[in-house]
Design a protein around this motif. Structure first.
Motif, PDB file in Angstrom:
ATOM      1  N   PRO A  38      48.488  63.777  40.539  1.00  9.38           N
ATOM      2  CA  PRO A  38      48.094  62.848  39.641  1.00  9.38           C
ATOM      3  C   PRO A  38      46.631  62.376  39.702  1.00  9.38           C
ATOM      4  N   LEU A  39      45.846  62.294  40.826  1.00 10.54           N
ATOM      5  CA  LEU A  39      44.690  61.583  40.638  1.00 10.54           C
ATOM      6  C   LEU A  39      43.593  62.857  40.593  1.00 10.54           C
ATOM      7  N   GLN A  40      43.934  64.000  40.952  1.00 10.89           N
ATOM      8  CA  GLN A  40      42.807  65.087  40.669  1.00 10.89           C
ATOM      9  C   GLN A  40      42.259  65.210  39.140  1.00 10.89           C
ATOM     10  N   ARG A  41      41.149  65.189  38.914  1.00 14.57           N
ATOM     11  CA  ARG A  41      40.547  65.275  37.860  1.00 14.57           C
ATOM     12  C   ARG A  41      39.931  66.676  37.231  1.00 14.57           C
ATOM     13  N   LEU A  42      39.157  67.257  38.419  1.00 11.30           N
ATOM     14  CA  LEU A  42      38.486  68.568  38.576  1.00 11.30           C
ATOM     15  C   LEU A  42      39.537  69.438  39.242  1.00 11.30           C
ATOM     16  N   SER A  43      39.480  70.723  38.873  1.00  8.71           N
ATOM     17  CA  SER A  43      40.284  71.659  39.458  1.00  8.71           C
ATOM     18  C   SER A  43      39.674  73.188  39.531  1.00  8.71           C
ATOM     19  N   LYS A  78      30.225  64.329  32.414  1.00  7.49           N
ATOM     20  CA  LYS A  78      30.887  64.393  31.095  1.00  7.49           C
ATOM     21  C   LYS A  78      32.388  64.978  30.764  1.00  7.49           C
ATOM     22  N   PHE A  79      32.818  65.465  31.573  1.00  7.79           N
ATOM     23  CA  PHE A  79      34.276  65.878  32.025  1.00  7.79           C
ATOM     24  C   PHE A  79      35.014  64.474  32.730  1.00  7.79           C
ATOM     25  N   ARG A  80      34.492  64.049  33.437  1.00  9.66           N
ATOM     26  CA  ARG A  80      34.933  62.823  34.038  1.00  9.66           C
ATOM     27  C   ARG A  80      35.092  61.581  33.157  1.00  9.66           C
ATOM     28  N   ASP A  81      34.088  61.491  32.407  1.00 11.28           N
ATOM     29  CA  ASP A  81      33.979  60.211  31.478  1.00 11.28           C
ATOM     30  C   ASP A  81      34.791  60.703  30.064  1.00 11.28           C
ATOM     31  N   GLY A  82      35.424  61.778  29.901  1.00 11.84           N
ATOM     32  CA  GLY A  82      36.125  62.275  28.644  1.00 11.84           C
ATOM     33  C   GLY A  82      35.316  62.697  27.501  1.00 11.84           C
ATOM     34  N   THR A  83      33.915  62.971  27.688  1.00 18.19           N
ATOM     35  CA  THR A  83      32.922  63.446  26.804  1.00 18.19           C
ATOM     36  C   THR A  83      33.311  64.858  26.395  1.00 18.19           C
ATOM     37  N   ASN A 123      25.935  61.399  25.197  1.00 15.27           N
ATOM     38  CA  ASN A 123      27.517  61.416  25.190  1.00 15.27           C
ATOM     39  C   ASN A 123      27.721  62.737  24.292  1.00 15.27           C
ATOM     40  N   ILE A 124      27.205  63.747  24.333  1.00 17.24           N
ATOM     41  CA  ILE A 124      27.193  64.827  23.376  1.00 17.24           C
ATOM     42  C   ILE A 124      28.224  65.807  24.051  1.00 17.24           C
ATOM     43  N   GLY A 125      29.521  65.976  23.617  1.00 20.81           N
ATOM     44  CA  GLY A 125      30.348  67.168  24.179  1.00 20.81           C
ATOM     45  C   GLY A 125      30.198  68.353  23.563  1.00 20.81           C
TER      46      GLY A 125
END
Length: 192
Positions: A38-43, A78-83, A123-125
């Protein structure tokens, strides 16, 4: 390799992308995978999708990628912060890079868009850039292919003197389509 390991070629390609990561990013992935799920963000999928997109950018618009590690760092942040909120957004990054040859986007436009995405100071995604500047071009391409298919079907139907065999539901849809086309083409003529 596939015969020796029993893995599919696709699985081997995925593993190779991960093995080819620069050591710092491979370590980041290993650290992430050591966390509870559940704590993994990057896979693995994140890194695989990101690396595929970076390869496409490098091959198609190399001037947009002066520093691959800086681009990786920005994309990870940007992935970690949701951008960037979905690993499949990297496929849109690939479409931006291939838009020059696929849908006639000017190289400078694609380069600017990619550099904006790779800029960690904003913050451009990927999704927003793709939707705003490229999605319509790809939609037009799909529609063009569909129109060509409809045209070929109707042309073949006329050539075979079989127009009467078109069933009522298709006739109704073609009539509706003709009305919409007339409105669009009329609006375009009025604008001139």
């Amino acid at each position: 390799m596939s015969e020796i390991t029993g893995l599919t070629r696709g699985q081997i390609r995925r593993c190779r992308l991960l093995f080819d990561l620069p050591p710092a990013y491979r370590s980041q992935l290993e650290e992430e995978l050591s966390l509870p799920k559940p704590l993994q963000r990057l896979s693995e999928d994140f890194f695989i999708e990101m690396e595929r997109a970076l390869k496409t950018v490098q091959n198609r618009v190399p001037s947009a990628l002066p520093n691959a590690n800086a681009a990786r760092d920005a994309l990870i942040a940007k992935f970690r912060d949701g951008t960037i909120n979905n690993v499949t957004d990297f496929r849109k990054l690939s479409k931006i890079a291939t838009s020059i040859s696929n849908v006639g986007v000017k190289e400078d436009s694609a380069r600017r868009a990619i550099r904006d995405i790779f800029d960690g100071r904003n913050n451009i995604g990927i999704h927003d850039v793709y939707t705003k500047h490229f999605e319509m071009r790809y939609d037009e391409r799909k529609i063009t292919l569909s129109v060509e298919s409809v045209y070929e079907y109707l042309d073949a139907t006329l050539e075979s003197d079989d127009a009467a065999s078109i069933h009522k539901p298709l006739r109704a849809k073609l009539t509706k389509l003709r009305d919409i086309i007339d409105r669009i083409l009329g609006a375009a003529t009025d604008a001139l």
